[in-house]
Design an enzyme around this catalytic site. Structure first.
Site, PDB file in Angstrom:
ATOM      1  N   GLU A 265      27.730   6.408  59.524  1.00  0.00           N
ATOM      2  CA  GLU A 265      27.412   5.714  60.769  1.00  0.00           C
ATOM      3  C   GLU A 265      27.072   4.260  60.482  1.00  0.00           C
ATOM      4  OE1 GLU A 265      25.448   8.710  63.902  1.00  0.00           O
ATOM      5  OE2 GLU A 265      23.995   7.692  62.661  1.00  0.00           O
TER       6      GLU A 265
ATOM      7  N   ASP B  73      18.115   2.869  66.797  1.00  0.00           N
ATOM      8  CA  ASP B  73      18.680   1.772  65.999  1.00  0.00           C
ATOM      9  C   ASP B  73      18.513   0.379  66.615  1.00  0.00           C
ATOM     10  OD1 ASP B  73      19.830   4.172  65.174  1.00  0.00           O
ATOM     11  OD2 ASP B  73      21.886   3.462  65.289  1.00  0.00           O
TER      12      ASP B  73
END
Ligand SMILES: *[C@@H]1O[C@H](CO)[C@@H](O)[C@H](O)[C@H]1NC(C)=O
Ligand SMILES: *[C@@H]1O[C@H](CO)[C@@H](O)[C@H](O)[C@H]1NC(C)=O
Ligand SMILES: *[C@@H]1O[C@H](CO)[C@@H](O)[C@H](O)[C@H]1NC(C)=O
Ligand SMILES: *[C@@H]1O[C@H](CO)[C@@H](O)[C@H](O)[C@H]1NC(C)=O
Ligand SMILES: *[C@@H]1O[C@H](CO)[C@@H](O)[C@H](O)[C@H]1NC(C)=O
Ligand SMILES: *[C@@H]1O[C@H](CO)[C@@H](O)[C@H](O)[C@H]1NC(C)=O
Ligand SMILES: *[C@@H]1O[C@H](CO)[C@@H](O)[C@H](O)[C@H]1NC(C)=O
Ligand SMILES: *[C@@H]1O[C@H](CO)[C@@H](O)[C@H](O)[C@H]1NC(C)=O
Ligand SMILES: *[C@@H]1O[C@H](CO)[C@@H](O)[C@H](O)[C@H]1NC(C)=O
Ligand SMILES: *[C@@H]1O[C@H](CO)[C@@H](O)[C@H](O)[C@H]1NC(C)=O
Ligand SMILES: *[C@@H]1O[C@H](CO)[C@@H](O)[C@H](O)[C@H]1NC(C)=O
Ligand SMILES: *[C@@H]1O[C@H](CO)[C@@H](O)[C@H](O)[C@H]1NC(C)=O
Length: 585
Positions: free
Chosen positions: A236, A60
């Protein structure tokens, strides 16, 4: 982020050391401090205008912000000791134009063996609300999740040097609820209430928690947003951001600020992994309003940021004025296969980011709200002032363009505009194919105009590439848009970069991201249309894009990029630097 239950349990086994004072820094002998990690950016699968880490495993994007000088900072989930996820640090790179990235030293390290620095965000504390910055207005505060086998807590680290080095706050953690599934804080400043706000995922309860704070240190729970949209197996990486909205979705330039209405529109983005409809990981967003404590979705719809599988956990740069298109980047992979793709064995790194994208909201009438996403300005990368292919005679015909010598980077941008499409009884198709003349492998995509009721489906296919074969590496993706009744035009544009394709339909009303791994380099483009109605016109363009990495290589054609090797980093242990010819001395 959460990489995989298996790796988590391995991490837990490895962490027989109790988490120590979180202000400490744990550095393994093989992980350099104070100097960037070199990387070879010349491999045939290595994208040339996209960000990818110098070596090892990235996931990420984290902590993205733009500073007062216009320098963009990208941090990312980074394992500097392995080619799969684990041992998470925050890698760092900077850019003035969002395409030429300069690798920087790792910014945030775990505090002890068994700790991992998970995803989070950065803000600039211009008013010194935190008290970390006695004499400056450019202090950077990072809020991230500290992951151990015992708990996931939210911590702060602050930087007085503009985001290069960070000191962990002695009062960490700032939010701790005794959960092992509580992560990915996204902080923002909410001016109307003069308050900091953070959104955090209570991952396995399908809850996004909203907290507020006057000083980034003390946080008060304000509200929960729960069980909305796709829930997958966990929530998330939540993102809350104000995004300008267009007055009129059919205008030619959706990113022109004079076309923005003065609405106070927000999106809440929630990523799910695993459990996406296409498998693995994906991000969804909810347009709505936010009053400082509560988010209210505008409708009950669930919208995805991408119709492919390779766009996850996107973040937005903090510090872009709220009246401008907001700029995002996402991880261009999927947890179903991110850790086994062949760039690992072949070129020593895994994962790329998407191109930076500009985003606005629009009322596309039938959907009411759509996030329009287009690549951030690529024109500075064009290899030629005029397009390499400039065809206005593609009605029911095709062209073949061999770019093996004209575009050495293997990175290009193409667009196809089809106008005058009748609203009733439209017929025909338009396709593109990128082909390797050496192996015959290809990736393809195309439009069907024959929906009849204005439905215009778009597809793409990575099935005819042979470098990676895995049951989860699904090969075909598709989406639809309604034909715009005013313009009667469909516009497709795409950016192809060695092993990633991103396509954008109309004003970026739909975006598709697809990674692929051919054995031979793609070098030929075929664009064609057939069975179009009388009166329909077609135009196509191709621009070569210059590599943003070769200019940083040491020596001629060596491939190795050292990153920001400055005198100050040499003082911190770096032994080599470049002379004016680019050689190491
Ligand atoms: C910043 O905060 C610190 C700690 O509260 C304080 O000592 C300092 O005076 C503040 N500086 C400014 C410019 O407000
Ligand atoms: C902050 O600025 C004041 C006034 O210029 C100076 O006296 C003080 O030493 C500075 N403090 C720090 C921490 O730099
Ligand atoms: C800083 O203070 C000014 C003046 O009070 C205020 O308008 C602004 O919203 C504050 N911004 C931040 C990020 O604290
Ligand atoms: C918010 O959600 C969390 C996680 O489910 C829960 O523990 C907490 O009690 C909720 N708070 C409120 C005020 O509902
Ligand atoms: C924000 O919205 C919530 C829910 O509607 C409401 O309870 C709260 O009072 C609102 N806050 C402000 C500052 O308007
Ligand atoms: C979107 O546009 C449609 C058609 O013009 C209109 O009926 C609708 O009210 C608009 N919705 C919003 C939220 O502006
Ligand atoms: C494409 O060709 C047309 C006609 O030759 C010309 O007017 C136009 O400027 C060209 N466009 C580009 C982008 O080169
Ligand atoms: C569309 O096709 C139908 C059936 O062939 C025909 O009746 C109709 O006139 C056509 N409409 C237009 C606008 O061409
Ligand atoms: C585009 O591809 C589709 C699906 O393979 C095919 O049916 C169509 O004929 C193709 N069109 C052109 C113009 O090649
Ligand atoms: C398609 O339309 C867009 C927007 O008007 C324009 O920027 C682009 O150059 C056009 N492409 C072609 C191939 O005409
Ligand atoms: C490129 O240069 C670096 C630094 O001198 C060296 O370590 C590396 O082996 C070189 N690579 C190639 C392919 O020559
Ligand atoms: C390179 O790093 C130094 C600190 O080591 C920093 O001052 C400088 O701004 C960095 N350059 C860029 C372009 O980020």
């Amino acid at each position: 982020m959460l990489y995989s239950p298996l790796l988590l349990s391995l991490l837990a086994l490895a962490s027989n050391v109790q988490a120590q004072s979180s202000s400490s820094v744990y550095v393994e002998p093989t992980v350099p401090t104070g100097t960037p990690i070199p990387g070879d950016y010349s491999g045939p699968l290595r994208p040339q205008i996209h960000y990818s880490p110098p070596r090892d495993f990235m996931n990420d994007p984290n902590g993205m912000f733009v500073d007062a000088n216009g320098l963009y900072h990208l941090y990312y989930q980074y394992n500097p000791t392995g080619i799969v996820a684990g041992n998470q640090h925050w890698g760092h790179a900077t850019s003035k134009d969002l395409y030429h990235w300069e690798n920087q030293p790792i910014a945030i390290f775990p505090g002890a063996k068994g700790e991992a620095i998970f995803s989070g965000s950065c803000v600039i504390d211009v008013n010194n609300t935190s008290g970390f910055f006695p004499n400056q207005t450019n202090g950077v505060v990072a809020m991230y999740t500290l992951n151990t086998d015992k708990e996931e807590t939210q911590e702060l680290a602050y930087s007085t040097d503009g985001g290069y080095t960070f000191t962990k706050y002695a009062g960490n953690p700032v939010i701790s609820i005794g959960s092992t599934q509580f992560r990915d804080p996204k902080v923002l400043w909410h001016a109307p209430t003069q308050s900091w706000v953070v959104v955090i995922a209570y991952a396995r309860e399908y809850v996004i928690g909203f907290y507020t704070s006057p000083d980034l240190k003390t946080w008060t729970h304000a509200s929960n947003f729960t069980h909305h949209g796709l829930i997958g197996l966990q929530y998330e990486v939540p993102i809350l951001i104000s995004i300008p909205m267009l007055t009129n979705a059919s205008i030619a330039d959706p990113m022109d600020p004079s076309n923005f209405a003065s609405t106070d529109m927000w999106i809440l983005q929630i990523s799910i992994n695993p459990g996406a409809p296409l498998g693995g990981s994906i991000s969804q967003y909810f347009p709505g309003s936010f009053n400082g404590t509560h988010f209210a979705p505008a409708d009950a719809g669930t919208r995805l940021t991408d119709f492919g599988k390779d766009n996850y956990a996107g973040q937005y740069f903090y510090g872009v004025p709220p009246t401008s298109p907001q700029i995002s980047m996402a991880w261009a992979s999927n947890w179903e296969y991110a850790q086994i793709v062949p760039t690992g064995q072949l070129e020593g790194f895994r994962s790329f980011m998407t191109v930076p994208r500009v985003n606005v909201l629009a009322n596309t009438t039938r959907n009411t709200y759509a996030l329009l996403s287009l690549p951030y300005d690529t024109t500075p990368l064009y290899t030629t002032a005029n397009s390499l292919v400039n065809s206005t005679s593609l009605v029911n015909s095709s062209l073949l363009y061999d770019y093996s010598t004209t575009i050495p980077s293997g990175a290009l941008q193409f667009s196809i505009n089809i106008t005058g499409i009748p609203l009733a009884n439209a017929t025909g198709t338009a396709n593109f194919t990128f082909l390797s003349s050496v192996t015959g492998e290809s990736i393809r995509g195309g439009l069907f105009l024959a929906g009849g009721n204005g439905d215009t489906p778009l597809w793409m296919d990575r099935g005819n590439t042979r470098g990676f074969n895995n049951p989860f590496f699904t090969d075909k993706f598709s989406t639809d848009v309604w034909l715009n009744e005013e313009t009667q035009t469909v516009r497709l544009m795409g950016v192809l970069d060695r092993s990633i394709l991103e396509v954008f339909l109309n004003n970026g009303e739909k975006a598709g991201t697809m990674i692929f791994f051919p054995q031979g380099e793609l070098d030929t483009l075929i664009i064609g249309t057939s069975e179009l109605n009388v009166g329909v016109t077609v135009s196509a363009e191709v621009y070569g894009l210059q590599s943003t990495w070769t200019s940083q290589e040491v020596g001629m054609g060596n491939g190795t990029v050292l990153g920001n090797v400055t005198m100050s980093s040499m003082a911190a242990g770096q032994k080599m630097r470049r002379n004016s010819l680019g050689h190491l001395i």
